[in-house]
Design a protein around this motif. Structure first.
Motif, mmCIF file in Angstrom:
data_model
loop_
_atom_site.group_PDB
_atom_site.id
_atom_site.type_symbol
_atom_site.label_atom_id
_atom_site.label_comp_id
_atom_site.label_asym_id
_atom_site.label_seq_id
_atom_site.Cartn_x
_atom_site.Cartn_y
_atom_site.Cartn_z
ATOM 1 N N ALA A 73 0.812 -1.218 0.000
ATOM 2 C CA ALA A 73 0.000 0.000 0.000
ATOM 3 C C ALA A 73 0.845 1.267 0.000
ATOM 4 N N PRO B 238 3.764 3.332 -1.556
ATOM 5 C CA PRO B 238 4.677 3.343 -2.701
ATOM 6 C C PRO B 238 6.129 3.582 -2.307
ATOM 7 N N ARG B 239 6.338 4.319 -1.225
ATOM 8 C CA ARG B 239 7.724 4.607 -0.859
ATOM 9 C C ARG B 239 8.447 3.356 -0.409
ATOM 10 N N ARG C 144 7.560 0.412 -1.231
ATOM 11 C CA ARG C 144 7.612 -0.490 -2.369
ATOM 12 C C ARG C 144 8.893 -0.272 -3.185
ATOM 13 N N THR C 145 9.195 0.990 -3.505
ATOM 14 C CA THR C 145 10.429 1.213 -4.283
ATOM 15 C C THR C 145 11.656 0.860 -3.467
ATOM 16 N N ARG D 23 14.034 -1.864 -5.368
ATOM 17 C CA ARG D 23 15.343 -1.444 -5.879
ATOM 18 C C ARG D 23 16.437 -2.370 -5.394
ATOM 19 N N PRO E 100 2.094 11.601 -1.411
ATOM 20 C CA PRO E 100 3.009 10.480 -1.650
ATOM 21 C C PRO E 100 2.353 9.239 -2.251
ATOM 22 N N THR E 101 1.034 9.072 -2.052
ATOM 23 C CA THR E 101 0.424 7.834 -2.536
ATOM 24 C C THR E 101 -0.170 7.968 -3.934
ATOM 25 N N PHE F 24 5.928 7.909 -8.835
ATOM 26 C CA PHE F 24 5.474 8.495 -7.575
ATOM 27 C C PHE F 24 6.413 9.646 -7.210
ATOM 28 N N HIS G 7 8.206 10.434 -4.707
ATOM 29 C CA HIS G 7 9.503 10.175 -4.087
ATOM 30 C C HIS G 7 10.512 9.601 -5.070
ATOM 31 N N GLU G 8 10.036 9.244 -6.263
ATOM 32 C CA GLU G 8 10.966 8.689 -7.243
ATOM 33 C C GLU G 8 11.614 9.770 -8.106
#
Lengths: 318, 689
Positions: free
Chosen positions: A307, A309-310, A312-313, A317, B108-109, B154, B156-157
């Motif tokens: 849920a 995304p932070r 998740r990456t 990675r 962020p989401t 996203f 943060h990327e």
């Protein structure tokens, strides 16, 4: 991501294995064994020897542990100390009952907690928040046996609306637990809701003070769209772990509640087994509860990762 | 110029209710009007109310604030009496905002594409099927490479510069008539900042939108604004054309502010503007600036000056505006203390490489070769006692990593760090003796994070004194008081908590704490980046004085090239953890330069409306250095060809210790750079003629 999952699963299995070892060692160090418990006063001399011979208790501890663990892996938890019932069948029915209680409590408690928590967070310091927050503190601080007793007094003794005690036998079909299960579910949801609600509230407040909420407002996003699209997906992330802990707590046996309401779940079974000194059952239950804890938490961590995304990456990675 | 103002704020005061129950104003009777197509800068120190004013233009107040009097109109609509629905229509539509910290201002989401699509859905008349194409167009318009890829990412990327561009694109989605920019480049690298500002200039010219640009950075303001409003303690103190405010301001505060900015062209330390603005509600009957002013008189204490038209048409809130030009507005600061070339050795780094990756346990046990990717590589520098070495480079260049390694927090993966006259220095902090720990001290960027908020200043200062010198009782107290005096704070600060101090005061305590250990080497990690310019100048001054007195050696890390110049004897330029250039600061800042140094220097902004930065390389953030060849090969504007990709460039040493690592010979670099500098001058002269 998949590697991460396999790694965590592997670590979880190791944890369960270590726990099983600790449980076995703990029981081993206790004075007495299955035979002394079963034979009670006759446990001496020849009879005790024979009993131990029969159950294989004379063999080295390591050998017995491996056998127990191997059997447990195959789902065979051994025999209860009275030598008549297989633990598997005893636990089966009780586990089902505990699951039923937990599921009912979760289905009422979690949505209620989230809705109330969000309301309290959005209307921070307003009457709605004050009422909800104060009620939550009461629900958290009053011990379960007190609130349970009060509710029994109120709803079953005075008003006579609900049965105050569960009389259904452990292996009865699910439908027969209604309406007896209602009061235990209410008491459990109260405690649980309070914990989750307070967490949701503070998380909502934190997110609503965030820069991206101010940005969304100043970008012209209507209030409720902003709440549902920008605020809640972020605010509810931390709730996943708290809900997981609650599930583990519910399945691990809510001893007090089960005793007060005479509910035939895992918790009461554990208490009974301890007072009967039925060590094989105690061992088996401890193992089941530990496994539930480990895997519910594993699931929660995985869900949080999916849920967020932070996270998740971060893990894809690597 | 006669068009009706698009943003029209009249006599606005905004305040909050203090603990005592009284109303404390944050803004006092401010007028601000912006005409269509005009670009206005709001400058001031932190706490001057500039962001509050910008948000008031949107009819938005931060929690706890309320309007005391006055009005704010946009296109004739009163922003504080609009219905929620019409506010939602204006905000993000005709009136856009680019926030201060885009990294935290993007949800962020949600993917970038979704956030931009939302802006279109709310504010454009486009058909749903056209959203995607329009979003990609907007991403291209803010010069983001590969819009398709960015669309699916996203927040943060993305890098800081990319996030800022996305925020600008989001504001453009509503096709605004006016754009509010709240410190849009603060915290970005110099090169990124310069690129964003150029983008904003071009967008303003293309779309004809008005801009309100809030910043504490006069260099940035100079680049984008026609008119500048200087704010101080919730008041407008000066308002005029950008040119006049930056070159001939008629308010003492503006002059002080200009003098406190370190400039690339000036090797002096900037002049500190001592003191701090009054807290809300604490300004007396007189001028709010009176305590920091060089020309204050009795009149300034008793009566608050009005905002009056003064010399050259500027509006200045000063009783003595005509005398303000007596005050200096360029640095009159001290010459930085220079080190003695014959001093004994203080610190040497020998082929140091540093890695954040951990060597696998199994590889270690098998004695396998260390194959970790290194963040920093091949750093060799020798420093003399009393010398200051500046480390500069963009974020990710490894500046702070090197400091951590010297401090022992991140032991080098290869090479060696030696301290003093070749004495052995254990590389891990755990194995260093108390004496080694005492001799090397570290000062951090953000004093809020490096001080325990529950310790009093006395407790903070006493810790090193107890630990290294075993001081007790009266001696301990006296020494702490003495240290506070040294950093010009006074013993009455001892019982205070860090939260009761301003940013500059806190950083002085951090300096005092480092010097309590009587160190030989002080590592300064961006120590002035979190401070206002006026306060920054004071901290730089303090560091210079302490160096003069105690002969301390500094390693000074900063992303601000002018700050580094002001303090350093020698400067090392880092790119991707590799040294590009090192030498005496006057040589590094003069031609010929390494192409990377040239790019950095070209991007530095000066508080001068006629100064244009020279942007010769893209502001791409590279995640890892190339496997071989020159680390700067991918961005280098002077790349020769294949040799740069395959061969590590050689060090070209000069007799004075200046060394440049490039395949292009120094003579050639010099010829190219001097020629270009000359051709840059010419068009400017013809323009002004």
């Amino acid at each position: 991501m998949l590697r991460m999952f396999i790694r965590r699963l592997f670590l979880g299995l190791i944890t369960v294995a270590l726990v099983s070892l600790i449980i076995f060692a703990g029981v081993e160090f206790l004075p007495g064994d299955a035979c002394t418990a079963f034979l009670e006063r006759e446990a001496q001399g020849k009879i005790l020897e024979n009993c131990r011979e029969e159950l294989g208790l004379n063999r080295p501890a390591a050998e017995r542990y491996l056998e127990w663990a191997a059997n447990a892996l195959q789902g065979n938890l051994g025999m209860s100390a009275n030598g008549e019932d297989s633990i598997g069948s005893l636990v089966g029915a009780r586990l089902g009952n505990s699951l039923l209680l937990a599921a009912c409590a979760l289905l009422t408690g979690v949505p209620l907690a989230i809705v109330l928590g969000v309301i309290a967070g959005l209307w921070r310091d307003r009457p709605a928040d004050l009422i909800v927050s104060t009620a939550a503190i009461f629900a958290m601080t009053i011990p379960e046996f007190v609130s349970a007793t009060v509710l029994i007094l109120l709803f079953s003794v005075w008003l006579g609306w609900l049965p105050g005690i569960v009389l259904t036998s452990a292996d009865a079909p699910v439908a027969e637990f209604f309406p007896e299960i209602i009061l235990p579910v209410i008491v459990l949801s109260m405690v649980m809701t309070a914990h989750i609600l307070r967490m949701v509230r503070s998380s909502v407040i934190e997110v609503m003070n965030g820069d991206y909420i101010q940005m969304a407002t100043l970008k012209g996003v209507p209030y409720w769209q902003m709440v549902f699209r920008h605020a809640l997906p972020n605010a509810l992330l931390p709730a996943i772990n708290v809900v997981a802990l609650t599930i583990a707590w519910l399945l691990g046996g809510v001893v007090v509640i089960e005793v007060v309401f005479n509910y035939p779940g895992l918790g009461r079974m554990m208490i009974d087994a301890i007072s009967d000194r039925d060590l094989p059952v105690v061992q088996a239950l401890a193992l089941i509860v530990a496994t539930v804890y480990v895997f519910v938490n594993l699931t929660a961590d995985m869900l949080t990762m999916i849920a967020n995304p932070r996270l998740r990456t971060l893990y894809t990675r690597k | 110029m006669t068009a009706a103002p698009i943003i029209d704020i009249q006599d606005i005061s905004i305040g909050f209710t203090g603990l005592s129950g009284s109303t404390l104003p944050v803004l006092r009777n401010i007028d601000l009007s912006v005409r269509p197509g005009e670009s206005v800068g709001l400058v001031g120190e932190s706490g001057s109310g500039k962001s509050t004013l910008a948000l008031a233009a949107m009819g938005y107040l931060k929690r706890g604030l309320r309007v005391l009097n006055g009005s704010s109109h946009f296109n004739g609509d009163d922003m504080f009496s609009q219905s929620r629905k019409s506010l939602e229509h204006i905000r993000g539509g005709k009136l856009g905002l680019v926030p201060q910290n885009s990294g935290q201002s993007l949800t962020p989401t949600l993917r970038i594409g979704a956030q931009l699509t939302e802006a279109l859905r709310l504010h454009s008349k486009l058909d749903q099927a056209q959203y995607r194409a329009r979003v990609l167009e907007l991403l291209g318009q803010v010069r983001l490479p590969d819009p398709e890829a960015i669309y699916a990412r996203f927040p943060h990327e993305l890098s800081g510069g990319q996030q800022q561009r996305v925020a600008i694109a989001m504001a453009l989605a509503g096709e605004p008539d006016a754009l509010l920019l709240d410190e849009p480049t603060t915290g970005l690298d110099v090169t990124t900042q310069a690129h964003i500002l150029e983008l904003l200039r071009d967008l303003a010219a293309e779309t004809g939108m008005a801009m309100v640009y809030v910043s504490h950075d006069l260099g940035a303001i100079a680049r984008v604004c026609d008119r500048v409003v200087v704010m101080y303690a919730g008041e407008v103190v000066l308002e005029s054309t950008a040119k006049q405010v930056l070159t001939a301001p008629t308010h003492p505060y503006a002059r002080g502010l200009l003098a406190s900015i370190p400039k690339l062209s000036d090797p002096h330390l900037p002049t500190a503007l001592d003191g701090r603005p009054p807290a809300p509600g604490k300004a007396g009957a007189g001028c709010a600036f009176v305590d920091r002013c060089g020309i204050a008189s009795g009149l300034c204490r008793s009566s608050r000056p009005p905002l009056a038209a003064g010399p050259g048409g500027a509006m200045s809130r000063c009783h003595h505006a005509e005398q303000a030009n007596q005050l200096p507005m360029t640095s009159t600061g001290a010459d930085p203390e220079r080190s003695d070339p014959n001093a004994p050795a203080a610190l040497a780094l020998d082929k140091v490489s540093i890695s954040y990756a951990k060597q696998g346990l199994i590889e270690k046990l098998l004695g396998k070769e260390d194959t970790r990717p290194v963040t920093v590589d091949g750093i060799s520098v020798a420093m003399k006692r009393g010398e200051t070495l500046g480390l500069v480079g963009e974020s990710g260049s490894g500046k702070s990593t090197i400091l951590k390694s010297i401090a022992g927090l991140l032991p080098p993966a290869g090479g060696e760090i030696t301290f003093g006259d070749g004495g052995h220095l254990p590389q891990e902090v755990e194995r260093r003796s108390n004496d080694h720990l005492r001799r090397i001290q570290l000062i951090f960027q953000n004093p809020d994070d490096s001080m325990n908020p529950r310790h009093t200043i006395a407790e903070i200062l006493e810790q090193p004194l107890k630990l290294y010198f075993g001081l007790k009782g009266q001696a301990l107290h006296d020494r702490s008081a003495e240290l506070l005096e040294r950093v010009r704070l006074g013993a009455h600060y001892m019982t205070r908590l860090p939260s009761q101090l301003s940013g500059g005061e806190k950083q002085r305590v951090a300096v005092a704490r480092a010097f309590a250990a009587e160190p030989e080497l002080v590592l300064c990690d961006e120590v002035t980046s979190a401070l206002d310019v006026s306060v920054q100048a004071a901290v730089l001054d303090l560091l210079n004085e302490l160096k003069q007195e105690q002969g301390t050696t500094y390693v000074f890390v900063s992303h601000d090239l002018a700050v580094v110049r002001a303090l350093s004897d020698r400067v090392a330029v880092l790119y991707q953890g590799r040294l590009c250039e090192i030498g005496p600061s006057e040589d590094v800042y003069a031609l010929p330069s390494h192409p990377y140094t040239e790019v950095l220097l070209g991007a530095v902004l000066e508080p001068d409306p006629d100064y244009a930065p020279k942007l010769t390389a893209d502001d791409v953030i590279e995640l890892a250095p190339p496997a071989q060849g020159c680390p700067f090969q991918r961005r280098c504007p002077r790349k020769l060809g294949a040799i740069c990709d395959t061969d590590s460039p050689p060090w070209q040493q000069q007799p004075n210790g200046h060394a440049v690592r490039c395949h292009i010979s120094l003579e050639e670099l010099n010829r190219l750079q001097v020629d270009e500098a000359r051709s840059d001058e010419t068009p400017k002269e013809t323009l002004s003629a």
